[in-house]
Design an enzyme around this catalytic site. Structure first.
Site, PDB file in Angstrom:
ATOM      1  N   TYR A   1       0.854  -1.184   0.000  1.00 39.56           N
ATOM      2  CA  TYR A   1       0.000   0.000   0.000  1.00 39.56           C
ATOM      3  C   TYR A   1       0.892   1.237   0.000  1.00 39.56           C
ATOM      4  O   TYR A   1       1.798   1.337   0.811  1.00 39.56           O
ATOM      5  CB  TYR A   1      -0.905   0.015   1.230  1.00 39.56           C
ATOM      6  CG  TYR A   1      -2.278   0.577   0.945  1.00 39.56           C
ATOM      7  CD1 TYR A   1      -2.443   1.915   0.589  1.00 39.56           C
ATOM      8  CD2 TYR A   1      -3.417  -0.218   1.017  1.00 39.56           C
ATOM      9  CE1 TYR A   1      -3.678   2.440   0.316  1.00 39.56           C
ATOM     10  CE2 TYR A   1      -4.665   0.294   0.749  1.00 39.56           C
ATOM     11  CZ  TYR A   1      -4.802   1.632   0.397  1.00 39.56           C
ATOM     12  OH  TYR A   1      -6.037   2.145   0.123  1.00 39.56           O
TER      13      TYR A   1
ATOM     14  N   GLU B   1      -0.068   5.022  -0.534  1.00 40.36           N
ATOM     15  CA  GLU B   1      -0.722   6.314  -0.774  1.00 40.36           C
ATOM     16  C   GLU B   1       0.308   7.434  -0.727  1.00 40.36           C
ATOM     17  O   GLU B   1       1.193   7.456   0.129  1.00 40.36           O
ATOM     18  CB  GLU B   1      -1.787   6.579   0.296  1.00 40.36           C
ATOM     19  CG  GLU B   1      -3.079   5.818   0.092  1.00 40.36           C
ATOM     20  CD  GLU B   1      -4.143   6.250   1.088  1.00 40.36           C
ATOM     21  OE1 GLU B   1      -5.323   6.151   0.756  1.00 40.36           O
ATOM     22  OE2 GLU B   1      -3.774   6.675   2.202  1.00 40.36           O
TER      23      GLU B   1
ATOM     24  N   ASP C   1      -5.823  14.446 -25.168  1.00 38.44           N
ATOM     25  CA  ASP C   1      -6.073  13.060 -24.778  1.00 38.44           C
ATOM     26  C   ASP C   1      -5.403  12.177 -25.824  1.00 38.44           C
ATOM     27  O   ASP C   1      -5.962  11.912 -26.884  1.00 38.44           O
ATOM     28  CB  ASP C   1      -7.581  12.793 -24.714  1.00 38.44           C
ATOM     29  CG  ASP C   1      -7.897  11.409 -24.171  1.00 38.44           C
ATOM     30  OD1 ASP C   1      -6.968  10.591 -24.063  1.00 38.44           O
ATOM     31  OD2 ASP C   1      -9.078  11.135 -23.874  1.00 38.44           O
TER      32      ASP C   1
ATOM     33  N   THR D   1      -2.831   6.564 -22.013  1.00 36.23           N
ATOM     34  CA  THR D   1      -2.855   5.219 -21.447  1.00 36.23           C
ATOM     35  C   THR D   1      -1.491   4.584 -21.648  1.00 36.23           C
ATOM     36  O   THR D   1      -0.701   5.007 -22.482  1.00 36.23           O
ATOM     37  CB  THR D   1      -3.921   4.342 -22.120  1.00 36.23           C
ATOM     38  OG1 THR D   1      -3.678   4.307 -23.532  1.00 36.23           O
ATOM     39  CG2 THR D   1      -5.319   4.868 -21.860  1.00 36.23           C
TER      40      THR D   1
ATOM     41  N   LYS E   1      -2.571  -0.143 -25.094  1.00 37.16           N
ATOM     42  CA  LYS E   1      -2.731   0.175 -26.519  1.00 37.16           C
ATOM     43  C   LYS E   1      -1.380   0.009 -27.239  1.00 37.16           C
ATOM     44  O   LYS E   1      -0.671  -0.953 -27.010  1.00 37.16           O
ATOM     45  CB  LYS E   1      -3.335   1.560 -26.696  1.00 37.16           C
ATOM     46  CG  LYS E   1      -4.727   1.720 -26.058  1.00 37.16           C
ATOM     47  CD  LYS E   1      -5.334   3.053 -26.395  1.00 37.16           C
ATOM     48  CE  LYS E   1      -6.754   3.199 -25.870  1.00 37.16           C
ATOM     49  NZ  LYS E   1      -6.831   3.321 -24.405  1.00 37.16           N
TER      50      LYS E   1
ATOM     51  N   ARG F   1      -2.390  -2.212 -18.401  1.00 37.51           N
ATOM     52  CA  ARG F   1      -3.559  -1.343 -18.476  1.00 37.51           C
ATOM     53  C   ARG F   1      -3.447  -0.277 -17.387  1.00 37.51           C
ATOM     54  O   ARG F   1      -3.328  -0.584 -16.199  1.00 37.51           O
ATOM     55  CB  ARG F   1      -4.850  -2.142 -18.292  1.00 37.51           C
ATOM     56  CG  ARG F   1      -5.077  -3.175 -19.392  1.00 37.51           C
ATOM     57  CD  ARG F   1      -6.462  -3.767 -19.321  1.00 37.51           C
ATOM     58  NE  ARG F   1      -7.469  -2.741 -19.555  1.00 37.51           N
ATOM     59  CZ  ARG F   1      -7.856  -2.327 -20.763  1.00 37.51           C
ATOM     60  NH1 ARG F   1      -7.303  -2.828 -21.847  1.00 37.51           N
ATOM     61  NH2 ARG F   1      -8.784  -1.394 -20.883  1.00 37.51           N
TER      62      ARG F   1
END
Length: 413
Positions: free
Chosen positions: A58, A60, A204, A230, A233, A239
């Site tokens: 974890y 954060e 984008d 992203t 692709k 992903r």
């Protein structure tokens, strides 16, 4: 569990049902033609990072400023990913934590806009993404979008109309980007229009960013205030999403990702992104993206020979968009016929009230090793499936024969 067990062995014994599903999907990917433009085959190294013990941590916050202890090692992974992204794209600042492309767009909007702001973006029917103003999406609910489109005669972006709309609407931001535009946008022209109306420019680049990484497409980084992208692709990573921007916006972008829109970073995915960025910086990847574009152009030419109307007359990218109405089909029926033959692709809008067409991409089949001769065969198989030529079972066998000759993961073939 014995220490010599592989992860696959452990999964097969522990949960044979899920192991079987994974095997079935691996076989499906290998035995058909994967022409969905948003998909690719991640490298074995990327898959290894995704399945690593980093998934347990974890984390954060950001390197050196986490809200949990024990992050010294995963901090190194994120720093590597950030530095590789900055170097690869020539950006002053990079954030590699977004869980998806949509999450990256949400963070960009959160960093730059306030609820109710006006935004100009490509219309959804012309190829805009859900995050470009769909009423079903946060973007359409929180901001006031106006859509621009393409010219009816050429299918190319109508920059004069973009300017007219910008002068009329005076948007806070202009979004440049599409999920179904096969040509390179004129980023300099978008920047000029944005500056003329004192708007921010958000690009984008979810689809073309992999081509940018390999030098096969112009970079939006010098022109945009923020670039959203992203990491799968064409880029061929895990992903996920990322954000690129100038240093002056870095803190705002980072705060928009965490704590505003996301919690803890997925450190196994961050590490896999670092692997993908490293792979994308190689001459082999540059050769790969050049072949992706060459394959797309060959596929477009082949589909035209099959009687399909190719949008914009061709492509500059990995995308090919075709109108199937000349065969008496709409996009949904056409996709169904192709799926029955093992050819997997997407439906997309064509604009100007036209029915939906088909969107094909060459990133995955190029990863498999296919080249121009195979694209001619793909086009012929696609045409036969759309026309209903011959027995569907026999056509599916021909598709599988072609696909299986180019296994995406030879070790699993």
């Amino acid at each position: 569990m014995p220490v010599t067990d592989t992860a696959a062995d452990a999964l097969t014994r522990q949960d044979p049902e899920i192991a079987g599903i994974i095997l079935a999907e691996t076989r499906r990917q290998s035995a058909g033609l994967q022409l969905i433009a948003a998909e690719n085959f991640a490298s074995p190294a990327v898959l290894e990072a995704l399945g690593s013990p980093l998934v347990n941590k974890y984390a954060e916050g950001y390197p050196g400023a986490r809200h949990h202890g024990g992050c010294e090692v995963v901090d190194m992974a994120e720093r590597v990913a950030v530095e590789r992204a900055r170097a690869l794209f020539g950006a002053e600042h990079a954030n590699v934590q977004p869980h998806s492309g949509s999450a990256a767009v949400l963070a960009a909007y959160a960093a730059l806009l306030a609820p109710g702001d006006r935004v100009l973006a490509m219309g959804l029917r012309e190829g805009g993404h859900l995050t470009h103003g769909s009423p079903a999406n946060f973007s359409g609910r929180w901001f006031e979008f106006t859509g621009y489109g393409v010219r009816a005669d050429t299918g190319l972006i109508d920059y004069d109309r973009v300017r007219e709309l910008a002068l009329d609407r005076r948007p806070r931001a202009i979004v440049c980007g599409s999920i179904a535009y096969p040509r390179h946008p004129d980023y300099a022209r978008f920047r000029e229009i944005a500056d003329e109306v004192d708007a921010l420019l958000i690009v984008d680049a979810a689809h073309p960013i992999g081509l940018v990484a390999g030098g096969a497409a112009p970079s939006p980084v010098p022109y945009a205030d923020v670039v959203c992208a992203t990491t799968h692709k064409v880029l061929r990573g895990p992903r996920g999403g990322m954000l690129l921007c100038g240093g002056r916006l870095g803190d705002r972008v980072d705060r928009a990702v965490f704590p505003f829109t996301q919690g803890g970073a997925q450190m196994h995915t961050v590490a896999a992104k670092a692997v993908a960025f490293g792979e994308a910086a190689t001459p082999a990847f540059a050769a790969y993206v050049r072949q992706v574009v060459a394959n797309a152009r060959a596929l477009a030419a082949g589909l035209a020979e099959q009687g399909l109307a190719v949008a914009t007359g061709g492509t500059d990218t990995h995308l090919v968009v075709v109108d199937v109405t000349g065969l008496g089909l709409d996009g949904v029926r056409a996709r169904g016929r192709l799926a029955a033959a093992g050819i997997v692709l997407d439906v997309c809008g064509l604009g100007h009230g036209a029915s939906r067409g088909l969107r094909l991409g060459t990133a995955a089949v190029t990863t498999q090793g296919m080249r121009e001769p195979e694209m001619a065969r793909v086009a012929a198989l696609t045409g036969a499936a759309l026309r209903g030529d011959g027995d569907v079972a026999r056509l599916r066998e021909a598709v599988a024969e072609l696909a299986l000759a180019f296994p995406p993961y030879p070790a699993l073939a």
